[in-house]
Design a protein around this motif. Structure first.
Motif, PDB file in Angstrom:
ATOM      1  N   ALA A 177       2.251  -6.260 -15.409  1.00 19.58           N
ATOM      2  CA  ALA A 177       3.251  -5.311 -14.907  1.00 19.58           C
ATOM      3  C   ALA A 177       4.470  -6.003 -14.324  1.00 19.58           C
ATOM      4  O   ALA A 177       5.455  -5.331 -13.985  1.00 19.58           O
ATOM      5  CB  ALA A 177       2.616  -4.389 -13.867  1.00 19.58           C
ATOM      6  N   GLY A 178       4.422  -7.325 -14.160  1.00 19.08           N
ATOM      7  CA  GLY A 178       5.600  -8.068 -13.752  1.00 19.08           C
ATOM      8  C   GLY A 178       5.554  -8.600 -12.331  1.00 19.08           C
ATOM      9  O   GLY A 178       4.624  -8.362 -11.566  1.00 19.08           O
ATOM     10  N   ALA A 179       6.621  -9.349 -12.000  1.00 14.93           N
ATOM     11  CA  ALA A 179       6.666 -10.089 -10.738  1.00 14.93           C
ATOM     12  C   ALA A 179       6.575  -9.182  -9.527  1.00 14.93           C
ATOM     13  O   ALA A 179       5.895  -9.510  -8.541  1.00 14.93           O
ATOM     14  CB  ALA A 179       7.937 -10.939 -10.677  1.00 14.93           C
ATOM     15  N   GLN A 180       7.258  -8.037  -9.556  1.00 11.88           N
ATOM     16  CA  GLN A 180       7.228  -7.158  -8.387  1.00 11.88           C
ATOM     17  C   GLN A 180       5.828  -6.607  -8.161  1.00 11.88           C
ATOM     18  O   GLN A 180       5.368  -6.500  -7.016  1.00 11.88           O
ATOM     19  CB  GLN A 180       8.222  -6.021  -8.538  1.00 11.88           C
ATOM     20  N   ALA A 181       5.128  -6.270  -9.250  1.00 12.26           N
ATOM     21  CA  ALA A 181       3.751  -5.782  -9.105  1.00 12.26           C
ATOM     22  C   ALA A 181       2.856  -6.866  -8.501  1.00 12.26           C
ATOM     23  O   ALA A 181       1.972  -6.569  -7.685  1.00 12.26           O
ATOM     24  CB  ALA A 181       3.206  -5.349 -10.465  1.00 12.26           C
ATOM     25  N   ILE A 182       3.083  -8.112  -8.886  1.00  9.95           N
ATOM     26  CA  ILE A 182       2.304  -9.221  -8.318  1.00  9.95           C
ATOM     27  C   ILE A 182       2.613  -9.356  -6.830  1.00  9.95           C
ATOM     28  O   ILE A 182       1.700  -9.517  -6.006  1.00  9.95           O
ATOM     29  CB  ILE A 182       2.606 -10.530  -9.063  1.00  9.95           C
ATOM     30  N   ARG A 183       3.900  -9.265  -6.463  1.00  8.76           N
ATOM     31  CA  ARG A 183       4.271  -9.359  -5.049  1.00  8.76           C
ATOM     32  C   ARG A 183       3.636  -8.224  -4.243  1.00  8.76           C
ATOM     33  O   ARG A 183       3.156  -8.445  -3.118  1.00  8.76           O
ATOM     34  CB  ARG A 183       5.796  -9.339  -4.904  1.00  8.76           C
ATOM     35  N   ASP A 184       3.622  -7.031  -4.808  1.00  8.12           N
ATOM     36  CA  ASP A 184       3.000  -5.895  -4.111  1.00  8.12           C
ATOM     37  C   ASP A 184       1.502  -6.137  -3.916  1.00  8.12           C
ATOM     38  O   ASP A 184       0.941  -5.814  -2.851  1.00  8.12           O
ATOM     39  CB  ASP A 184       3.214  -4.610  -4.915  1.00  8.12           C
ATOM     40  N   CYS A 185       0.855  -6.694  -4.939  1.00 12.11           N
ATOM     41  CA  CYS A 185      -0.578  -6.982  -4.834  1.00 12.11           C
ATOM     42  C   CYS A 185      -0.847  -8.050  -3.789  1.00 12.11           C
ATOM     43  O   CYS A 185      -1.813  -7.963  -3.029  1.00 12.11           O
ATOM     44  CB  CYS A 185      -1.109  -7.413  -6.203  1.00 12.11           C
ATOM     45  N   ILE A 186       0.030  -9.052  -3.729  1.00 11.53           N
ATOM     46  CA  ILE A 186      -0.111 -10.098  -2.709  1.00 11.53           C
ATOM     47  C   ILE A 186      -0.046  -9.473  -1.312  1.00 11.53           C
ATOM     48  O   ILE A 186      -0.858  -9.796  -0.434  1.00 11.53           O
ATOM     49  CB  ILE A 186       0.983 -11.170  -2.889  1.00 11.53           C
ATOM     50  N   ALA A 187       0.918  -8.581  -1.106  1.00  9.34           N
ATOM     51  CA  ALA A 187       1.050  -7.933   0.208  1.00  9.34           C
ATOM     52  C   ALA A 187      -0.200  -7.133   0.551  1.00  9.34           C
ATOM     53  O   ALA A 187      -0.675  -7.152   1.705  1.00  9.34           O
ATOM     54  CB  ALA A 187       2.287  -7.029   0.210  1.00  9.34           C
ATOM     55  N   GLN A 188      -0.751  -6.436  -0.438  1.00  6.24           N
ATOM     56  CA  GLN A 188      -1.954  -5.646  -0.198  1.00  6.24           C
ATOM     57  C   GLN A 188      -3.145  -6.547   0.128  1.00  6.24           C
ATOM     58  O   GLN A 188      -3.922  -6.264   1.056  1.00  6.24           O
ATOM     59  CB  GLN A 188      -2.265  -4.796  -1.425  1.00  6.24           C
ATOM     60  N   LEU A 189      -3.296  -7.626  -0.618  1.00  3.63           N
ATOM     61  CA  LEU A 189      -4.396  -8.554  -0.357  1.00  3.63           C
ATOM     62  C   LEU A 189      -4.285  -9.166   1.030  1.00  3.63           C
ATOM     63  O   LEU A 189      -5.287  -9.294   1.752  1.00  3.63           O
ATOM     64  CB  LEU A 189      -4.405  -9.657  -1.420  1.00  3.63           C
ATOM     65  N   GLN A 190      -3.082  -9.534   1.419  1.00  2.00           N
ATOM     66  CA  GLN A 190      -2.884 -10.095   2.759  1.00  2.00           C
ATOM     67  C   GLN A 190      -3.274  -9.089   3.834  1.00  2.00           C
ATOM     68  O   GLN A 190      -3.914  -9.453   4.830  1.00  2.00           O
ATOM     69  CB  GLN A 190      -1.428 -10.522   2.940  1.00  2.00           C
TER      70      GLN A 190
END
Length: 422
Positions: A177-190
């Motif tokens: 889904a792209g870089a922004q989706a990865i960044r959103d997932c990182i925030a959720q995991l944190q």
């Protein structure tokens, strides 16, 4: 001088692999052997510090990595990259987890990724599982690795056994889904308390998206594949020019030789191909070394008259059954140390005979050879195969070196490498 990207690699061929990828992506890169004690050239965008920490005791690996980190921070590096093998070589005691923990603590960062994927070399991660081609890591030749046998393909489980930090997963559907989706997932995991996330990747485009998502992370841990995705971040900030960094390699004329210590299936096939093409080859017998025979002198005496007619090869490569038999007789540590020492002294002898173009196969062997040759650093040049560039040593007497990870390279690697030297 201010270096943009500072890298810590846990072995010598892995360092060269990473440096080559950065050069391919347009970063002028030097590889230093151990923590630098000499000034670097001024025209450098990235520096890779090659350690020999993959199979050391974990506390030694941590100490060496922290020393490298301090040097890189003093050099002004904007981001740190801890590089390990694309087959995640380690044991349940480390060293990937302990080093990652120590670097995170020193950098005071609460999150990083783990992504050994290198699709060009058929290393992919899907659902957190590492594949070698179409085969799970645990069913590949790495299962029988003499030092770091990999019997679990689930990297979340492998890494969780090594680290005190909570390990999670960023699945391929998110990466796609792209870089922004990865960044959103990182925030959720944190937010959920995860501090390290294994990231799926099955293509170069995945690596580019992951790299973009990691632009603000102080620390990235990965194989060399993510190197495709990080230079774009510095370019977007106006810090890195568009350039062909592969042409920055001086010539090193001289005789040619191959030193081969790897026992991987890939290297066995490459050596067989080389011999089938008529290259003279001399086999090192570890049992003769253990018995006190002067195998080094014998090998050099054999090689001396043949070097004038073209490349020669000296090897300790053997199949898994032969390796196991030798280890049972000598012990794993002694067998490896004897072979490494002998091949390093043979490389020294080759250079004394006028060899200036040298291919070395195997991570541990490469480390022993560059140490014996007192190589303090390498300029990185054109790629022979994915993950394996030609390099030329820094210093008054340049030596062209191709430092090949055992598992890397096409079957005809040894034969075709010479054609790519400037």
């Amino acid at each position: 001088m201010s270096v943009m990207l500072g890298c810590i690699a846990d072995d010598f061929t892995g360092a060269t692999d990473l440096a080559g990828m950065l050069v391919q992506a347009g970063m002028r890169t030097v590889q230093m052997i151990g923590v630098p004690a000499h000034p670097l050239p001024n025209d450098v965008d990235a520096v890779v510090i090659a350690l020999k920490s993959r199979t050391n005791p974990a506390d030694e690996a941590v100490a060496d990595s922290l020393a490298a980190l301090q040097w890189l921070r003093d050099a002004g590096c904007r981001q740190i990259y801890f590089k390990y093998c694309s087959t995640f070589d380690s044991t349940d005691q480390g060293n990937i987890g302990p080093v990652t923990d120590a670097l995170m603590s020193a950098l005071d960062t609460s999150f990083t990724i783990a992504c050994p994927a290198f699709p060009e070399n058929k290393r992919t991660v899907f659902k957190g599982h590492l594949f070698v081609g179409d085969t799970l890591l645990s069913e590949s030749g790495m299962r029988d690795h003499p030092l770091t046998p990999m019997t679990d393909s689930n990297l979340v489980q492998v890494l969780q056994r090594q680290t005190k930090n909570r390990v999670g997963l960023i699945q391929h559907s998110t990466v796609a889904a792209g870089a922004q989706a990865i960044r959103d997932c990182i925030a959720q995991l944190q937010a959920e308390g995860t501090r390290v996330a294994v990231v799926d990747a099955i293509s170069n485009d995945d690596l580019l998206q992951i790299g973009a998502a990691c632009a603000d992370l102080p620390l990235v841990t990965a194989g060399s594949g993510i190197a495709l995705g990080l230079p774009q971040n510095f370019r977007a900030q106006g810090l890195l020019a568009q350039q062909d960094a592969t042409q920055n390699l001086p010539s090193a004329p001289g005789l040619r030789a191959i030193v081969c210590g790897s026992c991987s299936q890939a290297t066995q096939a490459q050596l067989a191909d080389l011999i089938s093409r008529g290259t003279p080859a001399y086999a090192i017998d570890p049992l003769r070394l253990a018995a006190g025979d002067d195998v080094v002198a014998d090998a050099l005496a054999w090689a001396a008259p043949r070097l004038q007619n073209g490349p020669v090869a000296v090897y300790a490569t053997a199949d898994a059954n032969r390796v196991k038999s030798i280890q049972e007789k000598l012990g794993v540590g002694q067998a490896g140390a004897l072979v490494e020492d002998a091949l390093a002294r043979i490389a020294q002898g080759f250079v004394a005979l006028g060899v200036r173009q040298l291919i070395v196969a195997g991570g541990e062997t490469s480390g022993a050879v560059v140490t014996a040759l007192n190589v303090r650093g390498l300029r990185i040049g054109p790629q022979i195969d994915p993950g394996v560039p030609w390099t030329v040593s820094l210093g008054d007497t340049p030596i062209a070196l191709a430092l090949k990870s055992g598992n890397f390279g096409s079957v005809d690697f040894f034969s075709k490498a010479w054609d790519l030297l400037p």
